[in-house]
Scaffold this motif. Structure first.
Motif, PDB file in Angstrom:
ATOM      1  N   TYR A   1      39.755  -9.316  -7.972  1.00  0.00           N
ATOM      2  CA  TYR A   1      40.482  -9.673  -9.014  1.00  0.00           C
ATOM      3  C   TYR A   1      41.149 -11.013  -9.179  1.00  0.00           C
ATOM      4  O   TYR A   1      41.398 -11.468 -10.193  1.00  0.00           O
ATOM      5  CB  TYR A   1      41.611  -8.547  -8.982  1.00  0.00           C
ATOM      6  CG  TYR A   1      41.255  -7.198  -9.771  1.00  0.00           C
ATOM      7  CD1 TYR A   1      41.728  -7.230 -11.156  1.00  0.00           C
ATOM      8  CD2 TYR A   1      40.790  -5.990  -9.215  1.00  0.00           C
ATOM      9  CE1 TYR A   1      41.160  -6.071 -11.965  1.00  0.00           C
ATOM     10  CE2 TYR A   1      40.579  -4.902 -10.243  1.00  0.00           C
ATOM     11  CZ  TYR A   1      40.710  -4.935 -11.366  1.00  0.00           C
ATOM     12  OH  TYR A   1      40.359  -4.011 -12.115  1.00  0.00           O
ATOM     13  N   PRO A   2      41.756 -11.433  -7.883  1.00  0.00           N
ATOM     14  CA  PRO A   2      42.279 -12.766  -8.011  1.00  0.00           C
ATOM     15  C   PRO A   2      41.366 -13.748  -8.836  1.00  0.00           C
ATOM     16  O   PRO A   2      41.684 -14.559  -9.554  1.00  0.00           O
ATOM     17  CB  PRO A   2      42.562 -13.148  -6.715  1.00  0.00           C
ATOM     18  CG  PRO A   2      42.879 -11.780  -6.197  1.00  0.00           C
ATOM     19  CD  PRO A   2      41.957 -10.829  -6.783  1.00  0.00           C
ATOM     20  N   ILE A   3      39.964 -13.474  -8.157  1.00  0.00           N
ATOM     21  CA  ILE A   3      39.069 -14.655  -8.821  1.00  0.00           C
ATOM     22  C   ILE A   3      38.798 -14.390 -10.072  1.00  0.00           C
ATOM     23  O   ILE A   3      38.717 -15.473 -10.865  1.00  0.00           O
ATOM     24  CB  ILE A   3      37.671 -14.727  -7.883  1.00  0.00           C
ATOM     25  CG1 ILE A   3      38.095 -15.089  -6.296  1.00  0.00           C
ATOM     26  CG2 ILE A   3      36.590 -15.367  -8.565  1.00  0.00           C
ATOM     27  CD1 ILE A   3      36.935 -14.679  -5.631  1.00  0.00           C
ATOM     28  N   ALA A   4      38.417 -13.199 -10.691  1.00  0.00           N
ATOM     29  CA  ALA A   4      38.183 -12.854 -11.822  1.00  0.00           C
ATOM     30  C   ALA A   4      39.288 -13.335 -12.940  1.00  0.00           C
ATOM     31  O   ALA A   4      39.127 -14.010 -13.935  1.00  0.00           O
ATOM     32  CB  ALA A   4      37.889 -11.417 -11.962  1.00  0.00           C
ATOM     33  N   GLU A   5      40.498 -13.083 -12.490  1.00  0.00           N
ATOM     34  CA  GLU A   5      41.600 -13.366 -13.354  1.00  0.00           C
ATOM     35  C   GLU A   5      41.929 -14.715 -13.501  1.00  0.00           C
ATOM     36  O   GLU A   5      42.035 -15.288 -14.486  1.00  0.00           O
ATOM     37  CB  GLU A   5      43.212 -12.585 -12.896  1.00  0.00           C
ATOM     38  CG  GLU A   5      43.111 -11.105 -13.117  1.00  0.00           C
ATOM     39  CD  GLU A   5      43.292 -10.783 -14.217  1.00  0.00           C
ATOM     40  OE1 GLU A   5      43.456 -11.727 -15.310  1.00  0.00           O
ATOM     41  OE2 GLU A   5      43.360  -9.605 -14.600  1.00  0.00           O
ATOM     42  N   ALA A   6      41.547 -15.566 -12.566  1.00  0.00           N
ATOM     43  CA  ALA A   6      41.718 -17.005 -12.480  1.00  0.00           C
ATOM     44  C   ALA A   6      40.705 -17.772 -13.154  1.00  0.00           C
ATOM     45  O   ALA A   6      41.002 -18.487 -13.952  1.00  0.00           O
ATOM     46  CB  ALA A   6      41.506 -17.730 -10.813  1.00  0.00           C
TER      47      ALA A   6
END
Length: 438
Positions: free
Chosen positions: A414-419
């Motif tokens: 999730y952190p990578i996708a949202e970034a």
């Protein structure tokens, strides 16, 4: 003067909306907490398998409600109340069709659906019970979402917030009564959850009885073009919820292979905490949406920019506060849901919380920007952001990172996708601003 008035409106609408959406997340947390206390890790795993269906049901209601209410606000801003009433009546029609579908599925196919969601023999029965009654209550969930959006956009945000809180508080009380004194187990949890929107709808009906309502049911002519416009505006909301459900199914499947039912229970803890954080972002977005649509309908570009700035600032403050709290108290938060004091669960969830919630640095920005595009009838950018932060980035990242780093990889998806989505969103917004200046 305009700036002060704009800020006061933003503060009023967004604060009331956040309180309401937090209430929704709290009743889901109440289910999680009471089910964990009564049924342990297996109960948590069962509940987690059902959340994707709830996401889809909630997403459909949000698509109809937000899409219709956005068009309704634009019509009001243009002083075309007759068309606004037509919007409401056209939106109720697909809700009724969908309600028939869900009720039929709940009555006839709950066990088959439970198996499709991944329920094994150990948790098949509680998952089936929860699904059956969740789907039978679908008409109430759909109509509640529609009424909440229209009442809020019809100048009654206090009533919308109060109705949500009343329904959700009733759910928490009924959760406790049905699960513990009455001993109804998982059936008690879903019965309390299903009655919540019914109670909320009863409160919302006071808007119609007060004589201040600008919309009402009645004879209507189905307008496919108008309905399609509303559904297009609301589609990002559906896409976000459906994507969350699809991703949860994929995560559950991958985690089952890596860490079994206890791993799924750990993810259930994290997913339910994420519901609370996302509720604040969604509350800010839903609160500012009628104001954005109204200013857009009136052509007030300066106030549009002000409202966007206030929303992004508020979401950034929420992100910082949420992450600092969860980073420091990851273990105690996990312990609240770990009624059996499962050592494996307690070892998996806290590190996961600290990694997973890095996504908060970008999720608020993406949520606000998406509702800004929706409220100003920029359908394609809104849908692009929803697709990117939904299945397009998350699904391949989930398979790649879980294969590479196991549970650590899962928490970083999730952190990578949202970034990455935030970077695309920034580019789209700058292009829109540049085009408007030309």
């Amino acid at each position: 003067m305009h700036q002060n008035t704009c800020f006061r409106e933003f503060a009023r609408y967004s604060a009331l909306s956040v309180l309401g959406t937090l209430g929704v997340s709290c009743y889901i947390l109440a289910d999680t907490f009471f089910v964990a206390k009564a049924l342990g890790a297996n109960g948590l795993a069962a509940l987690n398998l059902v959340i994707p269906v709830f996401n889809f049901l909630h997403g459909l209601g949000m698509m109809l409600g937000i899409g219709g209410a956005t068009k309704f606000s634009i019509c009001k801003g243009q002083d075309d109340l007759e068309r606004g009433v037509s919007v409401y009546r056209n939106i109720v029609f697909p809700a009724a069709v969908a309600a028939v579908f869900f009720v039929t599925a709940g009555a006839c196919f709950p066990r088959r659906l439970a198996a499709l969601l991944g329920a094994d023999a150990e948790i098949l029965e509680p998952v089936t019970i929860y699904l059956r009654w969740l789907l039978l209550f679908a008409p109430a969930f759909l109509m509640n979402n529609i009424l909440l959006c229209f009442v809020r956009n019809d100048g009654a945000p206090q009533l919308a917030m109060a109705a949500m809180l009343i329904g959700n508080f009733a759910n928490i009380v009924l959760d406790y009564l049905f699960i513990f004194p009455f001993g109804l187990g998982i059936f008690g949890a879903i019965l309390a959850t299903g009655l919540s929107p019914v109670i909320s709808i009863l409160a919302l009906l006071s808007h119609r009885l007060s004589g201040r309502s600008s919309f009402r049911l009645g004879r209507f002519r189905l307008l496919p073009e108008l309905l399609l416009q509303c559904l297009s505006l609301g589609f990002p909301s559906l896409l976000a919820q459906v994507s969350a459900g699809v991703v949860m199914i994929i995560f559950n499947s991958l985690i089952l292979q890596i860490a079994g039912n206890v791993g799924v229970a750990a993810y259930g803890v994290i997913a339910n905490i994420a519901l609370v954080v996302n509720a604040v972002y969604n509350g800010l977005a839903q609160g500012v949406q009628p104001l954005l649509s109204d200013r857009y309908g009136k052509g007030q570009q300066a106030e549009l920019r002000l409202l966007l700035r206030y929303s992004l600032t508020a979401s950034a403050l929420v992100s910082v506060a949420a992450y600092l709290f969860l980073f420091m108290f990851a273990a105690p938060v996990t312990a609240v849901f770990n009624s059996e004091q499962n050592v494996l669960l307690q070892s998996i969830a806290p590190p996961g919380i600290r990694l997973y919630f890095l996504y908060a640095a970008f999720a608020g920005y993406n949520t606000i920007l998406s509702i800004f595009f929706t409220s100003t009838e920029r359908v394609l950018p809104a849908q692009a952001l929803s697709l990117l932060r939904g299945v397009v980035l998350i699904v391949p990242l989930a398979f790649l990172l879980s294969a590479w780093r196991g549970m650590t990889g899962i928490w970083l998806v999730y952190p990578i996708a949202e970034a990455l989505t935030a970077a695309v969103g920034m580019i789209l917004h700058r292009k829109q601003c540049a085009a408007r200046r030309m």
